[in-house]
Design a protein around this motif. Structure first.
Motif, PDB file in Angstrom:
ATOM      1  N   VAL A  39       0.879  -1.184   0.000  1.00  0.00           N
ATOM      2  CA  VAL A  39       0.000   0.000   0.000  1.00  0.00           C
ATOM      3  C   VAL A  39       0.908   1.223   0.000  1.00  0.00           C
ATOM      4  CG1 VAL A  39      -1.813   1.274   1.209  1.00  0.00           C
ATOM      5  CG2 VAL A  39      -1.761  -1.227   1.334  1.00  0.00           C
ATOM      6  N   PRO A  40       0.896   2.006  -1.084  1.00  0.00           N
ATOM      7  CA  PRO A  40       1.794   3.165  -1.127  1.00  0.00           C
ATOM      8  C   PRO A  40       1.467   4.167  -0.021  1.00  0.00           C
ATOM      9  CG  PRO A  40       0.454   3.015  -3.136  1.00  0.00           C
ATOM     10  CD  PRO A  40       0.049   1.880  -2.263  1.00  0.00           C
ATOM     11  N   GLU A  41       2.504   4.805   0.480  1.00  0.00           N
ATOM     12  CA  GLU A  41       2.273   5.779   1.561  1.00  0.00           C
ATOM     13  C   GLU A  41       1.844   7.107   0.954  1.00  0.00           C
ATOM     14  OE1 GLU A  41       5.560   5.989   4.244  1.00  0.00           O
ATOM     15  OE2 GLU A  41       5.539   3.810   4.545  1.00  0.00           O
ATOM     16  N   PHE A  87      -6.733   0.069  -3.941  1.00  0.00           N
ATOM     17  CA  PHE A  87      -5.308  -0.045  -4.262  1.00  0.00           C
ATOM     18  C   PHE A  87      -5.065  -1.397  -4.933  1.00  0.00           C
ATOM     19  CE2 PHE A  87      -5.235   3.015  -0.785  1.00  0.00           C
ATOM     20  CZ  PHE A  87      -4.362   3.972  -1.270  1.00  0.00           C
ATOM     21  N   ALA A  88      -4.826  -1.340  -6.251  1.00  0.00           N
ATOM     22  CA  ALA A  88      -4.414  -2.554  -6.967  1.00  0.00           C
ATOM     23  C   ALA A  88      -2.913  -2.401  -7.210  1.00  0.00           C
ATOM     24  CB  ALA A  88      -5.188  -2.680  -8.271  1.00  0.00           C
ATOM     25  N   THR A  89      -2.204  -2.099  -6.138  1.00  0.00           N
ATOM     26  CA  THR A  89      -0.815  -1.650  -6.232  1.00  0.00           C
ATOM     27  C   THR A  89       0.196  -2.756  -5.956  1.00  0.00           C
ATOM     28  OG1 THR A  89      -1.225  -0.769  -4.017  1.00  0.00           O
ATOM     29  CG2 THR A  89      -1.174   0.806  -5.811  1.00  0.00           C
ATOM     30  N   GLU A 122      11.994  -1.715 -16.299  1.00  0.00           N
ATOM     31  CA  GLU A 122      12.604  -1.140 -15.086  1.00  0.00           C
ATOM     32  C   GLU A 122      11.628  -0.940 -13.947  1.00  0.00           C
ATOM     33  OE1 GLU A 122      14.822   2.238 -16.291  1.00  0.00           O
ATOM     34  OE2 GLU A 122      16.251   1.016 -17.414  1.00  0.00           O
ATOM     35  N   SER A 123      10.321  -0.877 -14.258  1.00  0.00           N
ATOM     36  CA  SER A 123       9.361  -0.681 -13.163  1.00  0.00           C
ATOM     37  C   SER A 123       8.731  -1.991 -12.699  1.00  0.00           C
ATOM     38  CB  SER A 123       8.260   0.292 -13.603  1.00  0.00           C
ATOM     39  OG  SER A 123       7.471  -0.290 -14.623  1.00  0.00           O
ATOM     40  N   SER A 124       9.405  -3.102 -12.990  1.00  0.00           N
ATOM     41  CA  SER A 124       8.776  -4.392 -12.715  1.00  0.00           C
ATOM     42  C   SER A 124       8.983  -4.845 -11.272  1.00  0.00           C
ATOM     43  CB  SER A 124       9.386  -5.406 -13.681  1.00  0.00           C
ATOM     44  OG  SER A 124       9.446  -6.671 -13.121  1.00  0.00           O
ATOM     45  N   TRP A 125       7.979  -5.540 -10.743  1.00  0.00           N
ATOM     46  CA  TRP A 125       8.146  -6.099  -9.397  1.00  0.00           C
ATOM     47  C   TRP A 125       9.107  -7.274  -9.385  1.00  0.00           C
ATOM     48  CZ3 TRP A 125       6.768 -11.126  -9.011  1.00  0.00           C
ATOM     49  CH2 TRP A 125       5.720 -11.618  -9.806  1.00  0.00           C
ATOM     50  N   TYR A 126       9.403  -7.857 -10.556  1.00  0.00           N
ATOM     51  CA  TYR A 126      10.433  -8.907 -10.607  1.00  0.00           C
ATOM     52  C   TYR A 126      11.762  -8.349 -10.073  1.00  0.00           C
ATOM     53  CZ  TYR A 126       7.574 -11.479 -14.132  1.00  0.00           C
ATOM     54  OH  TYR A 126       6.596 -12.155 -14.819  1.00  0.00           O
TER      55      TYR A 126
HETATM   56  O1  N01 Z   1       0.526  -5.826  -8.984  1.00  0.00           O
HETATM   57  P1  N01 Z   1       1.588  -5.155  -9.977  1.00  0.00           P
HETATM   58  P2  N01 Z   1      -0.722  -6.762  -9.330  1.00  0.00           P
HETATM   59  N1  N01 Z   1       1.235   5.105  -7.417  1.00  0.00           N
HETATM   60  O2  N01 Z   1       2.776  -4.843  -9.134  1.00  0.00           O
HETATM   61  C1  N01 Z   1       0.837   0.586  -9.728  1.00  0.00           C
HETATM   62  C2  N01 Z   1      -0.055 -11.948  -9.961  1.00  0.00           C
HETATM   63  N2  N01 Z   1      -1.453 -12.013 -10.270  1.00  0.00           N
HETATM   64  O3  N01 Z   1      -1.402  -7.058  -8.046  1.00  0.00           O
HETATM   65  O4  N01 Z   1       3.840  -0.239 -13.084  1.00  0.00           O
HETATM   66  C3  N01 Z   1       0.618   4.754  -8.538  1.00  0.00           C
HETATM   67  O5  N01 Z   1       1.791  -5.958 -11.203  1.00  0.00           O
HETATM   68  C4  N01 Z   1       1.891   0.012 -10.606  1.00  0.00           C
HETATM   69  O6  N01 Z   1       2.414   0.997 -11.455  1.00  0.00           O
HETATM   70  P3  N01 Z   1       3.940   0.837 -12.037  1.00  0.00           P
HETATM   71  C5  N01 Z   1       0.733 -11.733 -11.241  1.00  0.00           C
HETATM   72  O7  N01 Z   1       1.927 -12.446 -11.182  1.00  0.00           O
HETATM   73  C6  N01 Z   1      -1.861 -13.193 -10.715  1.00  0.00           C
HETATM   74  O8  N01 Z   1      -1.500  -6.223 -10.440  1.00  0.00           O
HETATM   75  O9  N01 Z   1       4.801   0.399 -10.853  1.00  0.00           O
HETATM   76  N3  N01 Z   1       0.587   3.518  -9.031  1.00  0.00           N
HETATM   77  C7  N01 Z   1       1.111  -1.074 -11.326  1.00  0.00           C
HETATM   78  O10 N01 Z   1       0.339  -0.539 -12.364  1.00  0.00           O
HETATM   79  C8  N01 Z   1       0.962 -10.256 -11.175  1.00  0.00           C
HETATM   80  O11 N01 Z   1       2.019  -9.793 -11.957  1.00  0.00           O
HETATM   81  C9  N01 Z   1      -3.143 -13.374 -11.042  1.00  0.00           C
HETATM   82  O12 N01 Z   1       4.255   2.164 -12.544  1.00  0.00           O
HETATM   83  C10 N01 Z   1       1.227   2.569  -8.344  1.00  0.00           C
HETATM   84  C11 N01 Z   1       0.180  -1.574 -10.238  1.00  0.00           C
HETATM   85  O13 N01 Z   1       0.065  -0.538  -9.281  1.00  0.00           O
HETATM   86  C12 N01 Z   1       1.183 -10.073  -9.690  1.00  0.00           C
HETATM   87  O14 N01 Z   1       0.178 -10.884  -9.104  1.00  0.00           O
HETATM   88  C13 N01 Z   1      -4.043 -12.320 -10.964  1.00  0.00           C
HETATM   89  C14 N01 Z   1       1.887   2.851  -7.134  1.00  0.00           C
HETATM   90  C15 N01 Z   1       0.707  -2.789  -9.524  1.00  0.00           C
HETATM   91  O15 N01 Z   1       0.857  -3.826 -10.430  1.00  0.00           O
HETATM   92  C16 N01 Z   1       1.032  -8.672  -9.184  1.00  0.00           C
HETATM   93  O16 N01 Z   1      -0.071  -8.073  -9.854  1.00  0.00           O
HETATM   94  C17 N01 Z   1      -3.608 -11.097 -10.497  1.00  0.00           C
HETATM   95  C18 N01 Z   1       1.879   4.187  -6.678  1.00  0.00           C
HETATM   96  N4  N01 Z   1       2.523   4.546  -5.564  1.00  0.00           N
HETATM   97  C19 N01 Z   1      -2.296 -10.960 -10.139  1.00  0.00           C
HETATM   98  N5  N01 Z   1       2.421   1.710  -6.658  1.00  0.00           N
HETATM   99  C20 N01 Z   1      -3.498 -14.755 -11.480  1.00  0.00           C
HETATM  100  O17 N01 Z   1      -4.258 -14.922 -12.311  1.00  0.00           O
HETATM  101  C21 N01 Z   1       2.108   0.750  -7.549  1.00  0.00           C
HETATM  102  N6  N01 Z   1       1.386   1.269  -8.566  1.00  0.00           N
HETATM  103  C22 N01 Z   1      -2.862 -15.944 -10.882  1.00  0.00           C
END
Ligand code: N01
Length: 524
Positions: free
Chosen positions: A140-142, A367-369, A480-484
């Motif tokens: 959860v972003p601050e 927050f889908a963050t 570069e912005s990947s969670w990997y």
């Molecule tokens: O999370 P994410 P997720 N201000 O990190 C944005 C698995 N999964 O929950 O790209 C504004 O991918 C962030 O932006 P940016 C799957 O492996 C599996 O969606 O960092 N925005 C991005 O757009 C997946 O990859 C299933 O610039 C902010 C989003 O939030 C993994 O879970 C289904 C921010 C986060 O995207 C994670 O997916 C769903 C901020 N401060 C998920 N911080 C299956 O089907 C973050 N963001 C098994």
């Protein structure tokens, strides 16, 4: 003293408990949630659905289970996966060794592991298995002012169990990863108005979900042997092969035909349309441009379409989402796209969210963050080996041998830990491979009178290099912005965490280490 404590009762923990029981070991699973299911217990957000297809996002360890269970759709929705895991827990009588509502606070090694729970209970076991998952620590972003928000806010990975009704409400969703892309079309159906706050545009391919007919299910049941074998032979644990053709060697017309066919079939298999999509930038550009073309065709307002076009990372270098009506959602009059690159968030106010472009009035904020991925769940526990803490050891990024063990932390195994293929694969396939390896290791130790196993520093160093080199052979680090890479969590070290060398190759390396008297591990 127990033989094993397992932390987590999702796919990994359930699989591990069943397997350990089979070895005649005493095992206890500690689970923070009030039910089993892990990811599928917590992620109850609207539209939550698996991106792998149901018939192979499942356990293979029991023939009767896979013959008898019936999936209703091509991609199972969250309640169906949770029902499956509940069924597994009941079917194999696992619940008597699972303690729900039990949060592990710390784990300390002293000729065995002492685990402290949030209620102050201390439990002892010879071995500790982390089954905490890769995506279970909510990010959860601050945002300044969140406390003052008068509406309701939610993180998708901590969704309430009771129904959340957005009818008649103005809703904001932050985040357009796999989760946001699943949730946005469903929330838009309900809400009076939806504002999507997008930082990075994302590629997405249609899922093409549909009910499964009995003929397909009967065919799958008849072919499960081959399907499971194929899952173990492929690089990502899915039962389909990547095309042997290279995009760069095909004509534009051949590429268009292949992409159109893959687009129509839908799902994660799109990235298997050509062999070179993750190794050649030129090849990747062709796929990226094809998807951008689809976005332009789908979204009626050209300015909105332009803002939705992903340009800063190669296709599939971030985990590619799949969707049901995602881009079409932006054609609705009651949906607004807010581009946070143009107008960044300033603060949450009492009545909404303020960006540099103005205030967006909201009754609810989602927050889908994403997650503090891969390291967050384990570092949420104070893990102490004889020479120090895991937090100190991983200060500059995770280090492990094969993603299975960490030097300095004897008798601790990490299912789908950082440094293993895990999140780059169909998770149940990777989980079963890890559980099988760990079980065979424990059996080997018992038969040979060993009590302690620990990865060597040297093996860990070499494996770290291999993980880096495997990633560098692909385009994955270019996002570069990947969670990997840990990029989504401010202050997190930028290290490519999963092993990108492919699951089949990785499993061979694990088996080889075991075969060579557990090469790279010190057993006493
Ligand atoms: O999370 P994410 P997720 N201000 O990190 C944005 C698995 N999964 O929950 O790209 C504004 O991918 C962030 O932006 P940016 C799957 O492996 C599996 O969606 O960092 N925005 C991005 O757009 C997946 O990859 C299933 O610039 C902010 C989003 O939030 C993994 O879970 C289904 C921010 C986060 O995207 C994670 O997916 C769903 C901020 N401060 C998920 N911080 C299956 O089907 C973050 N963001 C098994």
């Amino acid at each position: 003293m127990l033989d094993v404590i397992v932390i987590g009762a999702g796919f990994s923990g359930l699989c591990a408990l069943h397997r350990l029981r089979g070895l005649g070991m005493s095992a206890l699973v500690l689970e923070a949630g009030d039910g089993v299911g892990g990811t599928w217990y917590w992620n109850r957000y609207p539209g939550a659905r698996c991106d792998s297809e149901s018939y192979y996002y499942s356990f293979s360890f029991d023939e009767d289970l896979q013959q008898e269970w019936r999936w209703s759709e091509r991609y199972p929705a969250q309640p169906e996966v949770l029902a499956y895991l509940d069924h597994v827990a009941d079917r194999f009588d696992l619940r008597r060794d699972i303690r729900l509502g039990t949060t592990v606070v710390s784990a300390t090694f002293d000729e065995g592991w002492t685990v402290l729970t949030a209620t102050g209970e201390r439990l002892r076991a010879r071995f500790l298995i982390s089954a905490v998952g890769c995506l279970s620590s909510a990010n959860v972003p601050e945002l300044p002012g969140l406390d003052s928000f008068a509406g309701d806010w939610y993180h998708t990975g901590r969704w309430p169990h009771e129904d959340v009704d957005f009818t008649g409400r103005r809703v904001g969703v932050i985040g357009t990863g796999s989760t946001g892309i699943q949730a946005i079309p469903v929330i838009a159906e309900q809400a009076a108005h939806l504002a999507v706050f997008q930082r990075t545009p994302n590629f997405s391919v249609p899922a093409r979900n549909a009910p499964l007919d009995e003929e397909f299910q009967a065919q799958v049941r008849a072919e499960y042997g081959e399907i499971r074998a194929l899952q173990r032979e492929t690089s990502n644990g899915h039962p389909f092969r990547i095309s042997p053709r290279n995009a760069v060697e095909c004509t534009a017309e051949e590429r268009r035909e292949a992409y159109e066919a893959a687009w129509e079939r839908g799902g994660l298999r799109f990235r298997a349309a050509f062999n070179d999509l993750l190794s050649s930038e030129d090849a990747n550009d062709t796929a990226a441009e094809f998807i951008r073309g689809k976005i332009r065709e789908t979204v009626r307002d050209p300015e909105v379409a332009e803002r939705l076009l992903p340009r800063d990372h190669p296709f599939a270098a971030k985990r590619p989402p799949i969707d049901t009506g995602y881009f079409e959602t932006y054609n609705r009059d009651d949906v607004t796209l807010v581009d946070l690159r143009e107008t960044p968030i300033v603060e949450v106010t009492r009545d909404g969210l303020r960006t540099t472009g103005g205030e967006h009035p909201l009754d609810a904020l989602v927050f889908a963050t994403g997650f503090d991925a891969m390291t967050g769940p384990l570092l949420g526990i104070d893990v102490r080996g004889p020479g120090g803490t895991l937090a100190e050891k991983w200060r500059d990024g995770p280090r492990s041998y094969l993603g299975l063990q960490v030097a300095g932390f004897p008798n601790l195994f990490t299912i789908t830990g950082p440094g293993s293929p895990s999140v780059l694969t169909n998770m149940p396939t990777s989980i079963e491979q890890h559980v099988d390896w760990i079980a065979r290791c424990l059996e080997h130790m018992r038969q040979n009178g060993f009590h302690r196993i620990e990865a060597t520093e040297e093996a860990e160093r070499d494996w770290g290099r291999e993980v880096r080199e495997a990633a560098d052979r692909t385009l994955l680090p270019k996002a570069e912005s990947s969670w990997y890479l840990g990029a989504n969590v401010p202050g997190k070290p930028r290290v490519f965490m999963p092993y990108a060398g492919g699951l089949a190759h990785y499993a061979t390396l694990c088996d080889r280490a075991a075969h060579n008297d557990y090469e790279g591990f010190h057993l006493t």
